[in-house]
Design a protein around this motif. Structure first.
Motif, PDB file in Angstrom:
ATOM      1  N   PHE A  88       1.099  -1.206   0.286  1.00 37.37           N
ATOM      2  CA  PHE A  88      -0.273  -0.338   0.494  1.00 37.37           C
ATOM      3  C   PHE A  88       1.070   1.123   0.561  1.00 37.37           C
ATOM      4  N   VAL A  89       0.967   1.648  -1.353  1.00 38.35           N
ATOM      5  CA  VAL A  89       2.101   2.777  -1.022  1.00 38.35           C
ATOM      6  C   VAL A  89       1.528   4.238  -0.651  1.00 38.35           C
ATOM      7  N   ALA A  90      -0.220   4.571  -0.603  1.00 32.65           N
ATOM      8  CA  ALA A  90      -0.620   5.556  -0.435  1.00 32.65           C
ATOM      9  C   ALA A  90      -2.152   4.917  -0.458  1.00 32.65           C
ATOM     10  N   TYR A  91      -3.043   5.829   0.429  1.00 31.03           N
ATOM     11  CA  TYR A  91      -4.373   5.866   1.041  1.00 31.03           C
ATOM     12  C   TYR A  91      -5.327   6.783  -0.199  1.00 31.03           C
ATOM     13  N   ALA A  92      -5.655   6.141  -0.414  1.00 30.16           N
ATOM     14  CA  ALA A  92      -6.655   7.056  -1.456  1.00 30.16           C
ATOM     15  C   ALA A  92      -7.996   7.250  -0.997  1.00 30.16           C
ATOM     16  N   GLU A  93      -9.513   8.154  -1.603  1.00 33.11           N
ATOM     17  CA  GLU A  93     -10.683   7.614  -0.568  1.00 33.11           C
ATOM     18  C   GLU A  93     -11.799   8.426  -1.605  1.00 33.11           C
ATOM     19  N   THR A  94     -12.579   7.288  -1.442  1.00 36.26           N
ATOM     20  CA  THR A  94     -14.377   7.955  -1.891  1.00 36.26           C
ATOM     21  C   THR A  94     -14.740   8.714  -0.963  1.00 36.26           C
ATOM     22  N   GLY A  95     -14.836   8.112   0.281  1.00 39.27           N
ATOM     23  CA  GLY A  95     -15.755   8.826   0.915  1.00 39.27           C
ATOM     24  C   GLY A  95     -16.639   8.307   2.260  1.00 39.27           C
ATOM     25  N   PHE A  96     -17.087   8.749   2.255  1.00 39.37           N
ATOM     26  CA  PHE A  96     -18.421   8.030   3.044  1.00 39.37           C
ATOM     27  C   PHE A  96     -19.688   7.593   1.968  1.00 39.37           C
ATOM     28  N   ARG A  97     -20.019   6.035   2.388  1.00 39.77           N
ATOM     29  CA  ARG A  97     -21.221   6.174   1.930  1.00 39.77           C
ATOM     30  C   ARG A  97     -22.370   6.062   2.058  1.00 39.77           C
ATOM     31  N   HIS A  98     -23.467   6.044   1.023  1.00 41.08           N
ATOM     32  CA  HIS A  98     -25.351   7.029   1.558  1.00 41.08           C
ATOM     33  C   HIS A  98     -25.829   5.325   0.257  1.00 41.08           C
ATOM     34  N   VAL A  99     -27.252   5.518   0.909  1.00 39.75           N
ATOM     35  CA  VAL A  99     -27.811   4.673   0.387  1.00 39.75           C
ATOM     36  C   VAL A  99     -28.685   5.094  -1.369  1.00 39.75           C
ATOM     37  N   LEU A 100     -28.053   4.471  -2.482  1.00 39.48           N
ATOM     38  CA  LEU A 100     -29.332   5.464  -2.833  1.00 39.48           C
ATOM     39  C   LEU A 100     -30.523   4.411  -3.263  1.00 39.48           C
ATOM     40  N   SER A 101     -31.960   4.911  -4.109  1.00 41.72           N
ATOM     41  CA  SER A 101     -32.517   3.432  -3.824  1.00 41.72           C
ATOM     42  C   SER A 101     -34.079   4.297  -5.027  1.00 41.72           C
ATOM     43  N   LYS A 102     -34.347   3.142  -5.409  1.00 43.23           N
ATOM     44  CA  LYS A 102     -35.680   3.888  -5.924  1.00 43.23           C
ATOM     45  C   LYS A 102     -36.558   3.972  -5.679  1.00 43.23           C
ATOM     46  N   GLU A 103     -36.684   4.180  -3.980  1.00 45.96           N
ATOM     47  CA  GLU A 103     -37.795   3.937  -3.218  1.00 45.96           C
ATOM     48  C   GLU A 103     -37.793   4.862  -2.458  1.00 45.96           C
ATOM     49  N   PRO A 104     -37.929   5.917  -1.133  1.00 43.70           N
ATOM     50  CA  PRO A 104     -37.821   6.676  -0.904  1.00 43.70           C
ATOM     51  C   PRO A 104     -37.005   6.001   0.680  1.00 43.70           C
ATOM     52  N   VAL A 105     -35.437   6.217   1.379  1.00 43.33           N
ATOM     53  CA  VAL A 105     -35.765   5.454   2.176  1.00 43.33           C
ATOM     54  C   VAL A 105     -35.452   6.533   3.327  1.00 43.33           C
ATOM     55  N   THR A 106     -36.371   7.359   4.257  1.00 45.18           N
ATOM     56  CA  THR A 106     -35.875   7.845   5.556  1.00 45.18           C
ATOM     57  C   THR A 106     -36.494   7.197   7.683  1.00 45.18           C
ATOM     58  N   ALA A 107     -36.355   5.847   6.524  1.00 41.33           N
ATOM     59  CA  ALA A 107     -36.472   4.832   8.255  1.00 41.33           C
ATOM     60  C   ALA A 107     -35.824   3.792   8.037  1.00 41.33           C
ATOM     61  N   LEU A 108     -35.277   3.318   8.684  1.00 37.88           N
ATOM     62  CA  LEU A 108     -34.934   1.548   8.725  1.00 37.88           C
ATOM     63  C   LEU A 108     -35.560   0.816   8.982  1.00 37.88           C
ATOM     64  N   ALA A 109     -37.025   1.016   8.518  1.00 40.98           N
ATOM     65  CA  ALA A 109     -38.188  -0.359   8.193  1.00 40.98           C
ATOM     66  C   ALA A 109     -38.371  -0.141   6.942  1.00 40.98           C
ATOM     67  N   ASP A 110     -37.832   0.529   6.439  1.00 42.78           N
ATOM     68  CA  ASP A 110     -37.668   1.675   4.471  1.00 42.78           C
ATOM     69  C   ASP A 110     -36.803   0.237   3.870  1.00 42.78           C
ATOM     70  N   LEU A 111     -35.982   0.273   5.195  1.00 45.22           N
ATOM     71  CA  LEU A 111     -35.090  -1.686   4.169  1.00 45.22           C
ATOM     72  C   LEU A 111     -35.396  -2.633   4.387  1.00 45.22           C
ATOM     73  N   GLU A 112     -36.532  -2.931   5.101  1.00 41.24           N
ATOM     74  CA  GLU A 112     -36.563  -4.289   4.896  1.00 41.24           C
ATOM     75  C   GLU A 112     -37.480  -4.933   3.983  1.00 41.24           C
ATOM     76  N   GLY A 113     -36.312  -5.968   3.834  1.00 40.17           N
ATOM     77  CA  GLY A 113     -36.553  -6.432   1.761  1.00 40.17           C
ATOM     78  C   GLY A 113     -35.453  -5.820   1.213  1.00 40.17           C
ATOM     79  N   VAL A 114     -35.685  -4.928   1.119  1.00 37.75           N
ATOM     80  CA  VAL A 114     -34.733  -3.808   0.098  1.00 37.75           C
ATOM     81  C   VAL A 114     -33.280  -4.844  -0.801  1.00 37.75           C
ATOM     82  N   LYS A 115     -33.772  -5.285  -1.760  1.00 37.49           N
ATOM     83  CA  LYS A 115     -32.317  -5.955  -2.542  1.00 37.49           C
ATOM     84  C   LYS A 115     -31.358  -4.395  -2.815  1.00 37.49           C
ATOM     85  N   ILE A 116     -30.403  -4.320  -2.296  1.00 37.37           N
ATOM     86  CA  ILE A 116     -29.544  -3.824  -1.498  1.00 37.37           C
ATOM     87  C   ILE A 116     -28.094  -4.754  -3.078  1.00 37.37           C
ATOM     88  N   ARG A 117     -27.407  -3.918  -3.711  1.00 37.26           N
ATOM     89  CA  ARG A 117     -26.196  -4.624  -3.926  1.00 37.26           C
ATOM     90  C   ARG A 117     -24.495  -3.996  -2.731  1.00 37.26           C
TER      91      ARG A 117
END
Length: 344
Positions: A155-184
């Protein structure tokens, strides 16, 4: 005197002409032996075109070519042009490509003690300053040495892409909205476990297949940094972005150790020092431009959501058991996780 008359003590005219002809030919024969050796450096990765990390790799290739005065022939292949992540990781280990990038979590099977540096098992990094304390210090050097010993890359250096977030077809505004969501998810066990604990249905897929998987319904969502969402145009297929910041993904700049060791000493120094220089700039750029990238996504029709502090705390609580599970892989892994969290 005959036509073979000797001059200057016994060399004939015919012999002299022959010697001259040979002498004139010698530079052409010997030139390859004295030519500077050239070292090909294929730099290949899966990051999107136009993202800060890809632009940094392009700059690094130019720096290597220019500062080596052509002794290094650095060739840059972004956006999975030479294969998916698993192929590139294997190529960097065996030396068919000389450099790539991936999160240290990609070493989960071979070196679990350094997988935690890649953000595993989620919420391990508190903020960007914490990332720097870990990766730009003694622990980052230790991770590189372990990678060298166990995987054949440095590892000659460390780059970064930053913090990851959820991109979805339907809104996710609470954890319950993740139930059964097919996430890659990447093809790594720790990512599968993370999303299962949150009630989603994790779907391991290669990085390059995410756009088509969204368009065909194989997946309903993915998690990513904002730059990759822009670069790969995933926003065309999913219009809701939830700012979870659940995983910060550093990217180790991985160079095949055998290739690096085979370079002259001055070129080894050039590879290491130029990588640190270029990717320090990349990290600064990534952080400075993240907000602008988010605004650009909004302008492209992406609706941005935020989870409440209670919901984020619940995410951390639900996935906390992964720390114990991940630590159980080996005493070295448990020790490394403890060291990383202690710097938070």
């Amino acid at each position: 005197m005959t036509h073979i008359q000797l001059f200057n003590g016994g060399i004939s005219r015919r012999s002299l002409l022959k010697a001259g002809t040979v002498a004139l030919a010698m530079p052409a024969v010997l030139r390859p032996a004295f030519a500077q050796e050239k070292f090909v450096a294929k730099i290949a990765h899966t990051e999107g075109v136009g993202t800060p990390i890809t632009e940094a790799f392009e700059k690094w290739a130019q720096v290597l070519n220019e500062r080596s005065e052509g002794r290094i022939d650095a060739q840059h292949f972004p956006a999975a042009q030479l294969g998916g992540l698993s192929e590139l990781l294997e190529g960097s280990r065996i030396g068919t490509i000389q450099a790539t990038t991936a999160g240290p979590d990609s070493e989960e099977a071979i070196a679990p003690e350094i997988a935690a540096f890649g953000g595993a098992p989620g919420f391990i990094y508190t903020d960007e300053a914490h990332v720097d304390r870990v990766l730009q210090g003694e622990l980052g050097q230790q991770a590189s040495q372990i990678a060298r010993e166990k995987t054949g890359v440095e590892f000659v250096a460390y780059a970064e892409t930053g913090f990851r977030h959820v991109l979805s077809k339907e809104p996710v505004t609470a954890l319950a909205d993740l139930e059964g969501v097919k996430i890659r998810v990447p093809e790594l066990r720790i990512w599968v476990d993370f999303w299962e604990l949150l009630g989603a249905s994790p779907t391991p897929l290669p990085y390059s297949e995410q756009y088509s998987a969204l368009s065909t319904g194989i997946i309903d969502a993915l998690d990513s940094d904002v730059f990759s969402i822009l670069g790969f145009k995933w926003y065309e297929q999913a219009k809701h972005l939830t700012l979870t910041g659940h995983w910060f993904l550093p990217k180790a700049v991985r160079v095949n150790a055998a290739w690096l060791d085979g370079l002259p000493e001055d070129l080894q120094t050039l590879v290491r020092e130029s990588a640190k220089e270029v990717f320090a700039e990349q990290r600064a750029t990534n952080r400075a431009e993240a907000s602008a990238a988010l605004e650009e996504l909004k302008g492209l029709g992406v609706e941005v959501h935020e989870l409440s502090q209670e919901e984020l705390a619940r995410m951390k609580e639900l996935t906390a058991p992964l720390f114990e599970e991940f630590s159980s892989k080996s005493p070295e892994t448990a020790e490394m996780i403890e060291k990383i969290r202690a710097l938070g």
